[in-house]
Design a protein around this motif. Structure first.
Motif, PDB file in Angstrom:
ATOM      1  N   LEU A 173     -86.360 114.881  21.367  1.00 23.16           N
ATOM      2  CA  LEU A 173     -87.573 115.135  21.978  1.00 23.16           C
ATOM      3  C   LEU A 173     -88.794 115.360  21.192  1.00 23.16           C
ATOM      4  O   LEU A 173     -88.949 116.263  20.428  1.00 23.16           O
ATOM      5  N   HIS A 174     -89.606 114.353  21.361  1.00 22.40           N
ATOM      6  CA  HIS A 174     -90.949 114.359  20.491  1.00 22.40           C
ATOM      7  C   HIS A 174     -92.078 114.835  21.425  1.00 22.40           C
ATOM      8  O   HIS A 174     -92.469 114.212  22.231  1.00 22.40           O
ATOM      9  N   ALA A 175     -92.573 115.938  20.930  1.00 21.21           N
ATOM     10  CA  ALA A 175     -93.497 116.699  21.783  1.00 21.21           C
ATOM     11  C   ALA A 175     -94.582 116.740  20.818  1.00 21.21           C
ATOM     12  O   ALA A 175     -94.716 117.769  20.026  1.00 21.21           O
ATOM     13  N   SER A 176     -95.730 116.205  21.275  1.00 21.56           N
ATOM     14  CA  SER A 176     -97.196 116.386  20.580  1.00 21.56           C
ATOM     15  C   SER A 176     -98.065 116.091  21.194  1.00 21.56           C
ATOM     16  O   SER A 176     -98.330 116.035  22.468  1.00 21.56           O
ATOM     17  N   GLY A 177     -99.469 115.857  20.727  1.00 25.63           N
ATOM     18  CA  GLY A 177    -100.425 115.643  21.262  1.00 25.63           C
ATOM     19  C   GLY A 177    -100.661 114.365  22.068  1.00 25.63           C
ATOM     20  O   GLY A 177    -101.127 114.220  22.767  1.00 25.63           O
ATOM     21  N   GLY A 178     -99.900 113.328  21.141  1.00 15.97           N
ATOM     22  CA  GLY A 178     -99.994 112.070  21.670  1.00 15.97           C
ATOM     23  C   GLY A 178     -98.641 111.707  22.366  1.00 15.97           C
ATOM     24  O   GLY A 178     -98.550 110.493  23.052  1.00 15.97           O
ATOM     25  N   THR A 179     -97.747 112.481  22.441  1.00 15.34           N
ATOM     26  CA  THR A 179     -96.458 111.825  23.068  1.00 15.34           C
ATOM     27  C   THR A 179     -95.698 113.177  23.676  1.00 15.34           C
ATOM     28  O   THR A 179     -95.698 114.545  23.155  1.00 15.34           O
ATOM     29  N   THR A 180     -94.774 112.934  24.722  1.00 12.21           N
ATOM     30  CA  THR A 180     -93.844 114.010  25.398  1.00 12.21           C
ATOM     31  C   THR A 180     -92.685 113.041  25.592  1.00 12.21           C
ATOM     32  O   THR A 180     -92.687 112.675  27.090  1.00 12.21           O
ATOM     33  N   ASP A 181     -92.130 112.541  24.590  1.00 12.00           N
ATOM     34  CA  ASP A 181     -90.976 111.544  25.194  1.00 12.00           C
ATOM     35  C   ASP A 181     -89.562 112.143  25.085  1.00 12.00           C
ATOM     36  O   ASP A 181     -89.425 112.764  23.783  1.00 12.00           O
ATOM     37  N   VAL A 182     -88.838 111.693  25.875  1.00 13.68           N
ATOM     38  CA  VAL A 182     -87.265 112.082  25.712  1.00 13.68           C
ATOM     39  C   VAL A 182     -86.724 110.804  25.384  1.00 13.68           C
ATOM     40  O   VAL A 182     -86.715 109.706  26.061  1.00 13.68           O
ATOM     41  N   GLY A 199     -87.000 109.136  29.229  1.00 15.83           N
ATOM     42  CA  GLY A 199     -87.795 110.195  29.873  1.00 15.83           C
ATOM     43  C   GLY A 199     -89.026 110.772  29.151  1.00 15.83           C
ATOM     44  O   GLY A 199     -89.458 110.347  28.231  1.00 15.83           O
ATOM     45  N   GLY A 200     -89.686 111.535  29.934  1.00 14.78           N
ATOM     46  CA  GLY A 200     -90.919 112.037  29.315  1.00 14.78           C
ATOM     47  C   GLY A 200     -91.726 112.647  30.284  1.00 14.78           C
ATOM     48  O   GLY A 200     -91.612 112.679  31.570  1.00 14.78           O
ATOM     49  N   SER A 201     -93.228 112.742  29.866  1.00 11.41           N
ATOM     50  CA  SER A 201     -94.249 113.148  30.923  1.00 11.41           C
ATOM     51  C   SER A 201     -94.827 112.015  31.554  1.00 11.41           C
ATOM     52  O   SER A 201     -95.045 110.944  30.932  1.00 11.41           O
ATOM     53  N   MET A 202     -95.319 111.860  32.613  1.00  9.74           N
ATOM     54  CA  MET A 202     -95.880 111.192  33.381  1.00  9.74           C
ATOM     55  C   MET A 202     -97.246 111.209  33.520  1.00  9.74           C
ATOM     56  O   MET A 202     -98.081 110.313  34.146  1.00  9.74           O
ATOM     57  N   ASP A 203     -97.829 112.328  32.916  1.00  8.38           N
ATOM     58  CA  ASP A 203     -99.395 112.346  32.892  1.00  8.38           C
ATOM     59  C   ASP A 203     -99.575 112.996  31.380  1.00  8.38           C
ATOM     60  O   ASP A 203     -99.709 112.136  30.539  1.00  8.38           O
ATOM     61  N   LEU A 204    -100.015 114.211  31.368  1.00  5.83           N
ATOM     62  CA  LEU A 204    -100.389 114.785  30.185  1.00  5.83           C
ATOM     63  C   LEU A 204     -99.153 115.109  29.488  1.00  5.83           C
ATOM     64  O   LEU A 204     -98.100 115.278  29.567  1.00  5.83           O
ATOM     65  N   HIS A 205     -99.471 114.770  28.054  1.00  2.00           N
ATOM     66  CA  HIS A 205     -98.685 115.240  26.959  1.00  2.00           C
ATOM     67  C   HIS A 205     -98.660 116.790  26.593  1.00  2.00           C
ATOM     68  O   HIS A 205     -99.754 117.293  26.910  1.00  2.00           O
ATOM     69  N   ALA A 206     -97.655 117.196  25.979  1.00  2.00           N
ATOM     70  CA  ALA A 206     -97.555 118.621  25.800  1.00  2.00           C
ATOM     71  C   ALA A 206     -98.677 119.317  25.046  1.00  2.00           C
ATOM     72  O   ALA A 206     -99.284 120.091  25.190  1.00  2.00           O
ATOM     73  N   GLY A 207     -99.054 118.379  23.978  1.00  3.84           N
ATOM     74  CA  GLY A 207    -100.104 118.841  23.117  1.00  3.84           C
ATOM     75  C   GLY A 207    -101.652 119.087  23.669  1.00  3.84           C
ATOM     76  O   GLY A 207    -102.319 119.529  23.570  1.00  3.84           O
TER      77      GLY A 207
END
Length: 378
Positions: A173-182, A199-207
């Motif tokens: 799980l890469h969660a940053s300002g530019g990615t929220t990717d599974v 998988g991952g975010s469909m809109d905003l990234h976590a950061g």
């Protein structure tokens, strides 16, 4: 005989970083600089990133190399990284490659982040700053050049710092300002990892979620560390109230704590391996406009992200039949999020182990590039 060392360079959207590792995998030198963002702004243009990286790299290279050869001293006069004063004297006047040679080191390979993701056509100008320096140093020294993606750099830094997972298949799980990717990581015969987005975010990234709320709260971008510190105030209040319960009646504690909710509740949106963070972000902004207490809102943001990560990782582990997860990225360095996700995954019917690197190696840094260069050339 000289000991071989491995140089790592990473120029991400908000951090310039350099790292040097030895043959045993020990970090000998490391320097980084967060890019400067004007107060109130939520980011930088790519041209500004390239400019700041170009300005930062020479100084950071000098600092990291200086740490290795013992030329960087602390304010008290002692030498950093355990190098003795006698060692410093032996390298006096020697710097750069000459200093490395005098200190008994040889630059064997260079690892650099050349693009954002391990996908064809993945491109971002910020990474050209580090790539140009790495290619130039390799051309002059003859050191082996290893180019990887920024995402692979996070994977390698996580594996190096966390010490695992040492399995052929696991979730990342890469969660940053530019990615929220599974991502599904699978070790290949050549030693590299094949990374497949599942998988991952469909809109905003976590950061982005963190920074939008942080900036709205008046925090300096990037707001992650400041928002975490703010949330800790709400956690401290919760601990104080819990301690009071053992000394007072529940009624009196509730009366005393009225109006001081420890956490603002925010929605969580997870559907199989897809998540949505725009809804929770909008809800948080509305809560703030309605007068939500800043620390309680900050904790609510952390909790919403932690619960989102725990649910999507549970779903991913079940679908891909893996029992190990590596959490990386700037948002992944948050202690509350780490602890919540770890507890949730450990309680599953088939427990999943969460691997987390040290916080400073979870956010953007060059140790993954150095570790990869070493792993491929030892």
């Amino acid at each position: 005989m000289s000991q071989r060392v491995y140089l790592g360079i990473d120029t991400s959207c908000y951090t310039t970083s350099v790292a040097i590792m030895d043959e045993a995998g020990a970090l000998l030198g490391e320097a980084r600089q967060i890019l400067s963002v004007r107060p109130g702004r939520c980011g930088l243009q790519q041209s500004e990133m390239v400019f700041q990286h170009t300005r930062n790299l020479p100084r950071l290279m000098e600092e990291a190399v200086g740490q290795v050869i013992g030329c960087v001293t602390t304010g008290a006069g002692s030498v950093a990284n355990g190098v003795s004063v006698a060692d410093e004297a032996s390298t006096a006047g020697a710097s750069g490659l000459a200093g490395l040679a005098v200190a008994g080191y040889e630059l064997a390979a260079i690892g650099v982040s050349g693009y954002p993701r391990p996908l064809e056509g993945s491109y971002m100008p910020a990474f050209l700053a580090g790539l140009s320096v790495a290619r130039s140093v390799a051309a002059v020294t003859g050191a082996q050049l290893e180019v990887i993606s920024h995402q692979e750099n996070h994977l390698e830094a996580g594996l190096w710092s966390a010490g695992g997972p040492d399995v052929d298949r696991f979730l990342l799980l890469h969660a940053s300002g530019g990615t929220t990717d599974v991502l599904l990581a699978e070790r290949q015969q050549n030693g590299r990892y094949r990374i497949t987005e599942v998988g991952g975010s469909m809109d905003l990234h976590a950061g982005q979620f963190v920074d939008r709320i942080g900036v709205a709260l008046g925090l300096q971008f990037p707001t992650g560390p400041a928002l975490e510190a703010l949330a800790e105030k709400a956690l401290a209040r919760t601990a104080e109230v819990s301690a009071s319960v053992s000394e007072q009646s529940v009624a009196s504690v509730s009366e005393a704590g009225a109006g001081a909710a420890p956490m603002v509740e925010l929605p969580v949106s997870v559907r199989k391996l897809q998540v949505s963070l725009s809804g929770p972000c909008t809800a948080a902004l509305r809560k703030l406009e309605a007068g939500a207490e800043p620390a309680a809102l900050a904790l609510g943001v952390e909790h919403a992200l932690a619960e989102t990560f725990a649910r999507v990782l549970r779903n991913g582990a079940q679908e891909y039949r893996v029992r190990d997860v590596l959490l990386v990225g700037g948002v992944g360095s948050n202690n509350y999020i780490r602890q919540h996700v770890e507890r949730k995954l450990a309680k599953l019917r088939y427990p999943v182990r969460l691997w987390v690197p040290e916080g400073r190696f979870s956010c953007d840094n060059a140790t993954g590039c150095a570790a990869f260069a070493r792993r491929m050339n030892v």
